[in-house]
Structures are given as C-alpha cells and as structure tokens.
Design a protein around this motif. Structure first.
Motif, mmCIF file in Angstrom:
data_model
loop_
_atom_site.group_PDB
_atom_site.id
_atom_site.type_symbol
_atom_site.label_atom_id
_atom_site.label_comp_id
_atom_site.label_asym_id
_atom_site.label_seq_id
_atom_site.Cartn_x
_atom_site.Cartn_y
_atom_site.Cartn_z
ATOM 1 N N LEU A 19 0.869 -1.209 0.204
ATOM 2 C CA LEU A 19 0.135 0.122 0.017
ATOM 3 C C LEU A 19 0.750 1.079 0.137
ATOM 4 O O LEU A 19 0.493 2.343 -0.768
ATOM 5 C CB LEU A 19 -0.983 -0.138 1.232
ATOM 6 C CG LEU A 19 -1.952 -1.316 1.333
ATOM 7 C CD1 LEU A 19 -2.715 -1.126 2.571
ATOM 8 C CD2 LEU A 19 -2.776 -1.393 0.149
ATOM 9 N N PHE A 20 2.125 1.236 0.815
ATOM 10 C CA PHE A 20 2.784 2.252 0.753
ATOM 11 C C PHE A 20 3.468 2.254 -0.622
ATOM 12 O O PHE A 20 3.695 3.661 -1.000
ATOM 13 C CB PHE A 20 4.021 2.068 1.928
ATOM 14 C CG PHE A 20 4.910 3.311 1.998
ATOM 15 C CD1 PHE A 20 4.533 4.368 2.641
ATOM 16 C CD2 PHE A 20 6.197 3.305 1.283
ATOM 17 C CE1 PHE A 20 5.363 5.487 2.507
ATOM 18 C CE2 PHE A 20 7.051 4.434 1.065
ATOM 19 C CZ PHE A 20 6.646 5.416 1.968
ATOM 20 N N GLY A 21 3.904 1.468 -1.059
ATOM 21 C CA GLY A 21 4.583 1.318 -2.535
ATOM 22 C C GLY A 21 3.689 2.091 -3.303
ATOM 23 O O GLY A 21 4.188 2.865 -4.333
ATOM 24 N N ILE A 22 2.484 1.591 -3.397
ATOM 25 C CA ILE A 22 1.529 2.384 -4.362
ATOM 26 C C ILE A 22 1.341 3.882 -4.018
ATOM 27 O O ILE A 22 1.335 4.606 -5.065
ATOM 28 C CB ILE A 22 -0.089 1.550 -4.305
ATOM 29 C CG1 ILE A 22 0.003 0.175 -4.678
ATOM 30 C CG2 ILE A 22 -0.901 2.453 -5.172
ATOM 31 C CD1 ILE A 22 -1.257 -0.542 -4.594
ATOM 32 N N ALA A 23 1.099 4.153 -2.886
ATOM 33 C CA ALA A 23 0.648 5.629 -2.586
ATOM 34 C C ALA A 23 2.099 6.488 -2.788
ATOM 35 O O ALA A 23 1.916 7.692 -3.357
ATOM 36 C CB ALA A 23 0.227 5.694 -1.244
ATOM 37 N N TYR A 24 3.164 5.856 -2.543
ATOM 38 C CA TYR A 24 4.294 6.540 -2.778
ATOM 39 C C TYR A 24 4.792 7.046 -4.134
ATOM 40 O O TYR A 24 4.840 7.883 -4.653
ATOM 41 C CB TYR A 24 5.717 5.907 -2.318
ATOM 42 C CG TYR A 24 6.891 6.677 -2.576
ATOM 43 C CD1 TYR A 24 7.272 7.894 -2.095
ATOM 44 C CD2 TYR A 24 7.842 6.341 -3.561
ATOM 45 C CE1 TYR A 24 8.462 8.584 -2.331
ATOM 46 C CE2 TYR A 24 8.887 6.838 -3.922
ATOM 47 C CZ TYR A 24 9.307 8.142 -3.214
ATOM 48 O OH TYR A 24 10.191 8.929 -3.568
ATOM 49 N N ARG A 25 4.417 6.020 -5.011
ATOM 50 C CA ARG A 25 4.583 6.114 -6.416
ATOM 51 C C ARG A 25 3.615 6.974 -6.854
ATOM 52 O O ARG A 25 4.059 7.627 -8.064
ATOM 53 C CB ARG A 25 4.547 4.656 -7.137
ATOM 54 C CG ARG A 25 5.672 3.855 -6.966
ATOM 55 C CD ARG A 25 5.726 2.496 -7.592
ATOM 56 N NE ARG A 25 6.762 1.604 -7.851
ATOM 57 C CZ ARG A 25 7.073 0.927 -6.554
ATOM 58 N NH1 ARG A 25 6.639 1.237 -5.563
ATOM 59 N NH2 ARG A 25 8.126 0.227 -6.641
ATOM 60 N N MET A 26 2.399 7.073 -6.663
ATOM 61 C CA MET A 26 1.480 8.019 -7.045
ATOM 62 C C MET A 26 1.647 9.453 -6.722
ATOM 63 O O MET A 26 1.452 10.197 -7.628
ATOM 64 C CB MET A 26 0.027 7.646 -6.446
ATOM 65 C CG MET A 26 -0.435 6.153 -6.833
ATOM 66 S SD MET A 26 -1.263 6.524 -8.457
ATOM 67 C CE MET A 26 -2.568 7.700 -8.142
ATOM 68 N N LEU A 27 2.297 9.603 -5.416
ATOM 69 C CA LEU A 27 2.415 11.102 -4.825
ATOM 70 C C LEU A 27 4.006 11.472 -4.857
ATOM 71 O O LEU A 27 4.114 12.741 -4.797
ATOM 72 C CB LEU A 27 1.944 11.152 -3.683
ATOM 73 C CG LEU A 27 0.342 10.698 -3.526
ATOM 74 C CD1 LEU A 27 -0.009 10.483 -2.116
ATOM 75 C CD2 LEU A 27 -0.248 12.005 -4.049
ATOM 76 N N ASP A 95 14.436 -2.841 0.900
ATOM 77 C CA ASP A 95 13.524 -3.194 0.127
ATOM 78 C C ASP A 95 13.352 -2.369 -1.138
ATOM 79 O O ASP A 95 12.924 -1.407 -1.530
ATOM 80 C CB ASP A 95 11.879 -2.629 0.816
ATOM 81 C CG ASP A 95 10.984 -3.023 -0.014
ATOM 82 O OD1 ASP A 95 10.912 -3.912 -1.146
ATOM 83 O OD2 ASP A 95 9.718 -2.616 0.407
ATOM 84 N N PRO A 96 14.304 -3.214 -2.209
ATOM 85 C CA PRO A 96 14.639 -2.617 -3.515
ATOM 86 C C PRO A 96 13.369 -2.366 -4.463
ATOM 87 O O PRO A 96 13.729 -1.217 -5.220
ATOM 88 C CB PRO A 96 15.492 -3.646 -4.093
ATOM 89 C CG PRO A 96 16.094 -4.438 -2.958
ATOM 90 C CD PRO A 96 14.929 -4.614 -1.846
ATOM 91 N N THR A 97 12.301 -2.874 -4.145
ATOM 92 C CA THR A 97 11.180 -2.609 -4.963
ATOM 93 C C THR A 97 10.013 -1.727 -4.162
ATOM 94 O O THR A 97 8.916 -1.573 -4.911
ATOM 95 C CB THR A 97 10.481 -4.117 -5.489
ATOM 96 O OG1 THR A 97 9.996 -4.783 -4.452
ATOM 97 C CG2 THR A 97 11.673 -4.844 -6.324
ATOM 98 N N LEU A 98 10.303 -1.597 -3.162
ATOM 99 C CA LEU A 98 9.110 -0.820 -2.251
ATOM 100 C C LEU A 98 8.063 -1.516 -2.323
ATOM 101 O O LEU A 98 6.932 -0.768 -2.664
ATOM 102 C CB LEU A 98 9.316 0.741 -2.757
ATOM 103 C CG LEU A 98 8.911 1.651 -1.660
ATOM 104 C CD1 LEU A 98 9.968 1.633 -0.451
ATOM 105 C CD2 LEU A 98 8.637 3.129 -2.213
ATOM 106 N N GLY A 99 7.657 -2.662 -1.979
ATOM 107 C CA GLY A 99 6.520 -3.605 -1.848
ATOM 108 C C GLY A 99 5.915 -3.831 -3.232
ATOM 109 O O GLY A 99 4.898 -4.419 -3.217
ATOM 110 N N ALA A 100 6.680 -3.828 -4.366
ATOM 111 C CA ALA A 100 6.062 -3.925 -5.597
ATOM 112 C C ALA A 100 6.702 -5.263 -6.280
ATOM 113 O O ALA A 100 7.611 -5.982 -5.585
ATOM 114 C CB ALA A 100 6.434 -3.020 -6.524
ATOM 115 N N GLU A 101 5.946 -5.723 -7.385
ATOM 116 C CA GLU A 101 6.471 -6.863 -8.161
ATOM 117 C C GLU A 101 8.047 -6.343 -8.788
ATOM 118 O O GLU A 101 8.987 -7.362 -8.790
ATOM 119 C CB GLU A 101 5.678 -7.310 -9.183
ATOM 120 C CG GLU A 101 4.212 -7.892 -8.673
ATOM 121 C CD GLU A 101 4.367 -9.205 -8.279
ATOM 122 O OE1 GLU A 101 5.059 -9.784 -8.566
ATOM 123 O OE2 GLU A 101 3.582 -9.341 -7.140
#
Length: 293
Positions: A19-27, A95-101
């Motif tokens: 969730l943090f990874g999504i929000a960070y990339r968005m903002l 966390d090199p991908t910040l919660g992502a694939e």
C-alpha cells in the motif's frame, strides 16, 4: 484489542508495504504516502469486513483512490512550488522494489516524468508496471472500462518512452556518482566536464526553504562551472555516506550530524544526464529517520 480487530490488523499489516509502495509512486512523497496508508487503515477499521471477499484487493483499491484524490490537490500545490520539484527520497536498501513486483516507477527521473500524466493514467501505469495487476482489476480500481484501462497504460508508456533514456547498470551509476562527488569536492572542472553528458541538467530542490538554485542548470559547461563555483565553501565540514534511495546509488550529505541533502545522478550511455540535489528539509525525514535507527 478484540479478536476481530486483531484479524483486521493482521490483514492490513500483510499488505502495508504494498500500500505504501502504491501511494508513494502515485504522490512522490513519503510523508503523504504514510498519510494515505493511515487513512486506508481507518477506513478498513470502519468497514463491514464480513462483506469483503478479498482484503488485499479492497485495500489496494482504497489506497489508490485516496492517492488519486490527493494527487489532484497536490498538483495545485506543486504549481506554486518554489524552484524545481523533486520526489521525496526513500531508503530502499532493505526493500529494493518498495513493496512491488518490480522496481518500476520508483527512480527519481521516472517519478518526475510521471508528474506529467493525469492522476488516473499514473494510477493505471503504477498498478500495471510496478505491481503487475491484471487489467480486469485495474479497471475496477480506477473505475473505467477494461479497454480504457489498457489505453491509459498504453498512453502512459508511450509518453514515458518518448522522454526516457536508457540508463546504465547500477554499478556504473555508482562509479559515476563517486567520481562526480570527488570532482565536485575538488572543483576539478576538466573531470566534471568529462563525466557529464552534453545536455546534462542539474536540479536543486530547496523548496524555498533553504538556499538552492531556483532554476535548472543546463549543459555540460554550465553545470560544471556551477558545481565548481561553490566547491570552496559548500563541502566544508560535510560528511558523505553512501546510500541507496529510490533504487539507485545516492549519497547522504550531513553537517554536524544532520542530513541536509541527498545527492544522486541519473546516468546514460554518454555520461551523467541529470544531477539531483534534494535539499528541502521537509522532504528528508524518511532518509533521516532510517539513518538514525
């Protein structure tokens, strides 16, 4: 805490990183992303969870929609931002991908380019390219048809491909950053020009809070002279520590134990294409906290 809330917390914590990874990339902001994640948690607490068949999908949907709404207001604020706007650096060493694939939509150069997309395009692109969500799920999250979701991602890809340069491997970027740091400290004009590409750009994000160039400095000769011009006083008493932020080699600059800047470069086949100085103190909290721990 009752058992039901325990279960809710466990389900939330299992996907919190994503969730943090999504929000960070968005903002492009760690602090705003944390606010979005906290808001998602509050909404999850207030939801009738017996009706939710897929908690991770529900939480990803809530987070993305909150981020889309936040991005609309963030854009208005960034129009009045003093000087170049750069993303808030985040430590990705653990966390090199910040919660992502994949680590897509995490590097500084790409995050800056993502600013030119609409909030919905940005959401669709992030969900697909970084988190590998299927289109049938993306269309539900961003509330468009599946065909429209595919078009959003395609449009975003074309936009980014048109501006994006092929970057060098991490090892080469680290080598160029180290060499740049040495040349910058000594004011070696010849070496600086050797390291920089012809159309290099130096961006300094002070946000009007600290002293920094309010305009990008463009071109090999200008950037080299700009870096040399302040080498005699800027580096005095400065400690440098190698780090990894946003999936790329970076250096934390500190004075008297306080981090005051994150420096990184974006390098291509002809040398350093971008020099990024993140100096707005309000944007350094994420890396400062990690450095203290």
């Amino acid at each position: 805490m009752d058992a039901t809330l325990d279960d809710a917390l466990a389900a939330f914590q299992a996907v919190r990183g994503r969730l943090f990874g999504i929000a960070y990339r968005m903002l492009g902001s760690a602090s705003e992303a944390e606010d979005i994640v906290q808001d998602a948690w509050l909404r999850w607490q207030g939801t009738d969870r017996t009706l939710v068949q897929d908690p991770p999908a529900f939480l990803a949907t809530v987070t993305t929609r909150l981020a889309i709404n936040a991005l609309h207001s963030a854009r208005a604020q960034r129009e009045t931002y003093i000087g170049p706007w750069l993303p808030e650096p985040v430590d990705t060493s653990a966390d090199p991908t910040l919660g992502a694939e994949r680590a897509e939509a995490l590097g500084f150069a790409v995050l800056v380019m993502l600013e030119r997309l609409t909030p919905t395009e940005r959401a669709a692109y992030v969900l697909r390219e970084a988190f590998a969500y299927p289109y049938e799920q993306i269309c539900e999250i961003v509330q468009v048809s599946e065909a429209a979701a595919r078009q959003l991602v395609s449009r975003a890809r074309k936009h980014l491909t048109g501006e994006r340069r092929r970057e060098v491997p991490q090892s080469e970027q680290r080598r160029l950053l180290t060499a740049f740091l040495t040349a910058a400290k000594t004011g070696d004009l010849v070496e600086l020009e050797h390291l920089l590409s012809e159309d290099v750009v130096s961006y300094s994000d002070g946000g009007g809070v600290v002293r920094a160039s309010k305009f990008p400095v463009i071109g090999r000769e200008r950037v080299a002279k700009f870096i040399r011009a302040f080498h005699t006083h800027f580096w005095d008493g400065v400690d440098t520590v190698e780090s990894e932020t946003n999936g790329q080699a970076s250096v934390l600059l500190s004075k008297d134990g306080t981090i005051f800047a994150v420096l990184t470069v974006v390098a291509g086949a002809t040398g350093i294409d971008q020099v990024l100085w993140m100096m707005n103190p309000h944007k350094l909290e994420a890396v400062t906290l990690r450095a203290v721990v």
